[in-house]
Design an enzyme around this catalytic site. Structure first.
Site, PDB file in Angstrom:
ATOM      1  N   ASP A 146       4.246  -5.486  10.284  1.00  0.00           N
ATOM      2  CA  ASP A 146       4.437  -4.561   9.155  1.00  0.00           C
ATOM      3  C   ASP A 146       5.915  -4.209   8.939  1.00  0.00           C
ATOM      4  O   ASP A 146       6.753  -5.095   8.892  1.00  0.00           O
ATOM      5  CB  ASP A 146       3.575  -3.314   9.396  1.00  0.00           C
ATOM      6  CG  ASP A 146       3.406  -2.466   8.156  1.00  0.00           C
ATOM      7  OD1 ASP A 146       2.583  -2.820   7.287  1.00  0.00           O
ATOM      8  OD2 ASP A 146       4.113  -1.452   8.036  1.00  0.00           O
TER       9      ASP A 146
ATOM     10  N   TYR B 240      11.309   2.316   2.880  1.00  0.00           N
ATOM     11  CA  TYR B 240      10.857   1.495   1.746  1.00  0.00           C
ATOM     12  C   TYR B 240      11.918   1.455   0.650  1.00  0.00           C
ATOM     13  O   TYR B 240      12.163   0.409   0.054  1.00  0.00           O
ATOM     14  CB  TYR B 240       9.539   2.037   1.180  1.00  0.00           C
ATOM     15  CG  TYR B 240       8.340   1.726   2.036  1.00  0.00           C
ATOM     16  CD1 TYR B 240       8.054   2.471   3.167  1.00  0.00           C
ATOM     17  CD2 TYR B 240       7.494   0.672   1.724  1.00  0.00           C
ATOM     18  CE1 TYR B 240       6.959   2.175   3.964  1.00  0.00           C
ATOM     19  CE2 TYR B 240       6.386   0.376   2.513  1.00  0.00           C
ATOM     20  CZ  TYR B 240       6.125   1.126   3.626  1.00  0.00           C
ATOM     21  OH  TYR B 240       5.043   0.826   4.409  1.00  0.00           O
TER      22      TYR B 240
ATOM     23  N   HIS C  20      -5.036  -5.972   9.874  1.00  0.00           N
ATOM     24  CA  HIS C  20      -3.594  -5.725   9.845  1.00  0.00           C
ATOM     25  C   HIS C  20      -3.116  -4.983  11.097  1.00  0.00           C
ATOM     26  O   HIS C  20      -1.999  -5.183  11.546  1.00  0.00           O
ATOM     27  CB  HIS C  20      -3.272  -4.912   8.590  1.00  0.00           C
ATOM     28  CG  HIS C  20      -1.832  -4.571   8.409  1.00  0.00           C
ATOM     29  ND1 HIS C  20      -0.881  -5.516   8.098  1.00  0.00           N
ATOM     30  CD2 HIS C  20      -1.172  -3.388   8.473  1.00  0.00           C
ATOM     31  CE1 HIS C  20       0.310  -4.926   7.977  1.00  0.00           C
ATOM     32  NE2 HIS C  20       0.162  -3.633   8.203  1.00  0.00           N
TER      33      HIS C  20
END
Lengths: 401, 401
Positions: free
Chosen positions: A164, A310, A367
């Site tokens: 991730d 982000y 995930h």
């Protein structure tokens, strides 16, 4: 802290029920909220879980002005065993907690002559690690801080494992620090090289050019994949553009934080989890595991600083540095679970990773690989480390010849 | 309610300060939060503002199973005056409160022989109007409910004014109910027809094909416009895909709701508001106005049901109906403020609106036109209504010949 938290959870307002017949298609199914809030307030044992979160040796050290928090687990081995360091980088909305089940399996001792010394930091801005105070602290800067952390712990050379958001940082690290990183094991192998994306997209009319038939459905049809990404990445879009706005409610409302993070755990669970009324949240066997992880955001109040990453990743400043597009020869070992949110075949990945030793494809799991299947995950890491060591041994022999 | 709200605001956790030198580029600038929360708790007069919100006659009526809440303001006029009905549709994160300053200017009496009877509903799911309980209640269904509301109030034919989300609903209404809608005044004229978008985008190399030089910068360069939309529409992306997830923190945390909505008011204020440390929030002269509007989400707890409209608009089910692409001959009067978030020239709009009577371009003001400049807004509505009436009168004469 705990009393305030419980008070906030208990005083939550009545939520809007989901639309009729809807599971997770419109987001978190609020019919589940009573269960989770009751569990958090009445069944989650705060004292016990705090001790559990502190079960590994935890440290803080200041690097380039930022306190970096990390778990540091040295194996108990005798002198016949070679110890190699492994840096493990978690993701969002994860934390070092993602690795807790797998840490004992990796640090317990000597396996075929090798033992692992684990360094598991909270990414800067996450958990108990400081976030930056100035804009521009992106994945490249973060990779330098973490490389320096390893150096401070005595490791000029080391292995990296990441998934991730950790994989975004690791991608920078293996491109910038090719001498330091001996090998990279990742459960989130994604190349953002324009060549990779062009190869993937242009193969839409003959998928056999880039992927074997058995795995075709993991990459195609493109329209379906794109639709699925668009449907699921609203959170990413908001975090990449207005992190400070979404940070305020997440810092103020534990129920909001719970729902937001559970929605993402559901997204990462299975391809079809949004059609399930429980969002496949039961795949993570114990609510404690997920709540521990949520506590890693609530207690240090680190949501805002964590999602700023982000913004620093998805901006032209970072893209223009060109590191996403630059390839690396660091040996890479990739794993691909069935429900990982993105799958790129070795051909597509090869524009970024020119030295993929192995790609393991699983017909199960999602995930949050390390949390969901710690034993399978650990086995893969062990296999990779041995392969990396062999690789360097053989390369060393060749270089000597 | 008020005590609980004040308690929640006062017990907010300390927020993460903005990054150094950053205004609104990472979202709401949390340095402003103390000012706003102090104002809300200590200066906003809840009793007085409640009375102010109730200053117009408010009603509820059940249409197709949903309670629709609306303000209904009839003008006091003598028999020499023709009264025509006007339906006014607010947006998100707005409410009927957006129109409160302009209502007296529109309903005070007879202007050149015409008076306006205003019907100002909360869109279904907004404010005190019920939201749907089943999925699929989108802009087309909403337009039918609102047409039926007008019918129930005795108006088979009526005018429509709308901006923002109200304009999505109005676009459906003027396409589906061409006989009922006599004319459409809009401060958010946007055509989603593929022909409009193709015309716009393909003119990137010769912008004079679609827009006069003085207004070119409102449509081009495309790359800059697209970047600006992407940077600003994370909220839209999340609401269009996971409304129930973002609904929970917004329902639980008034501070979160405040910040989220203020961020959008800043976005709608001026093109360069994100570079201002106050986000241009002072353009709305009184914090009371904005807080009133926020109360329209907090008190009825309607955030979740309101943002579900985004999900119902931006999905293939709604797009496949083809109504976005269908043109309408209903007479249209468009206004374009300088900082409206989107500008399409008449040529681009003409694929949707085939009968644009007038486009007024302003060199000032932003997205929340009626709140920011109620007098200018009202004057435009009056001019449009007279033009519409003239149009129908002349058309009637022709039809008689």
């Amino acid at each position: 802290m705990v009393r305030d938290l419980k008070h906030r959870i208990k005083s939550r307002r009545k939520v809007t029920p989901p639309l009729e017949g809807v599971a997770f298609e419109y987001g978190f199914n609020t019919n589940l909220l009573d269960y989770w809030t009751d569990y958090w307030v009445n069944k989650y044992n705060f004292t016990k879980q705090e001790a559990s979160l502190n079960q590994y040796p935890l440290f803080k050290t200041k690097i380039q002005g930022l306190d970096v928090h990390f778990a540091w687990i040295k194996p108990k081995v005798n002198c016949n065993c070679k110890t190699v360091p492994l840096l493990m980088l978690h993701g969002f909305p994860g934390s070092i907690r993602e690795y807790y089940e797998t840490i004992p399996l990796l640090s317990s001792g000597c396996v075929n002559g090798i033992a692992l010394e684990l360094v598991v930091p909270s990414l800067p801005g996450y958990g108990f690690s400081d976030g930056a105070t100035r804009p521009g602290f992106g994945p490249t800067e973060m990779s330098t801080v973490l490389k320096n952390l390893m150096k401070r712990l005595g490791h000029d050379k080391f292995y990296v494992q990441a998934g991730d958001m950790g994989a975004f940082v690791a991608n920078m690290m293996i491109t910038l620090y090719t001498k330091e990183v001996l090998g990279y094991h990742t459960n989130f192998a994604v190349s953002y090289s324009p060549l990779s994306l062009a190869t993937w997209f242009s193969a839409a009319y003959d998928t056999s050019l880039v992927v074997e038939p058995a795995l075709e459905s993991r990459m195609f049809p493109l329209s379906e994949k794109i639709k699925s990404y668009v449907t699921s990445t609203g959170y990413l879009h908001l975090q990449a553009t207005k992190p400070d706005t979404i940070g305020v409610p997440m810092s103020d409302s534990p129920v909001g934080l719970l729902v937001y993070i559970l929605n993402l755990f559901s997204y990462g669970a299975r391809k079809d989890s949004s059609a399930k009324f429980n969002g496949d949240l039961d795949l993570f066997s114990r609510p404690d595991d997920v709540l521990d992880n949520i506590m890693m955001y609530w207690v240090p109040d680190s949501f805002t600083t964590s999602v700023r990453l982000y913004s620093e990743i998805f901006n032209t400043r970072t893209v223009k540095k060109g590191i996403y597009a630059k390839s690396t020869a660091v040996p890479v070992w990739t794993t691909h679970t069935k429900s990982e949110i993105i799958y790129q075949s070795p051909i597509v990945l090869s524009f970024k990773y020119t030295n993929i030793l192995n790609s393991t494809v699983y017909d199960d799991y999602g995930h949050f690989f390390a949390m969901e299947a710690p034993d399978v995950f650990a086995e893969s890491v062990w296999t990779a480390i041995h392969a990396f060591e062999d690789y360097h041994y053989k390369k060393g022999c060749k270089d000597e010849l």
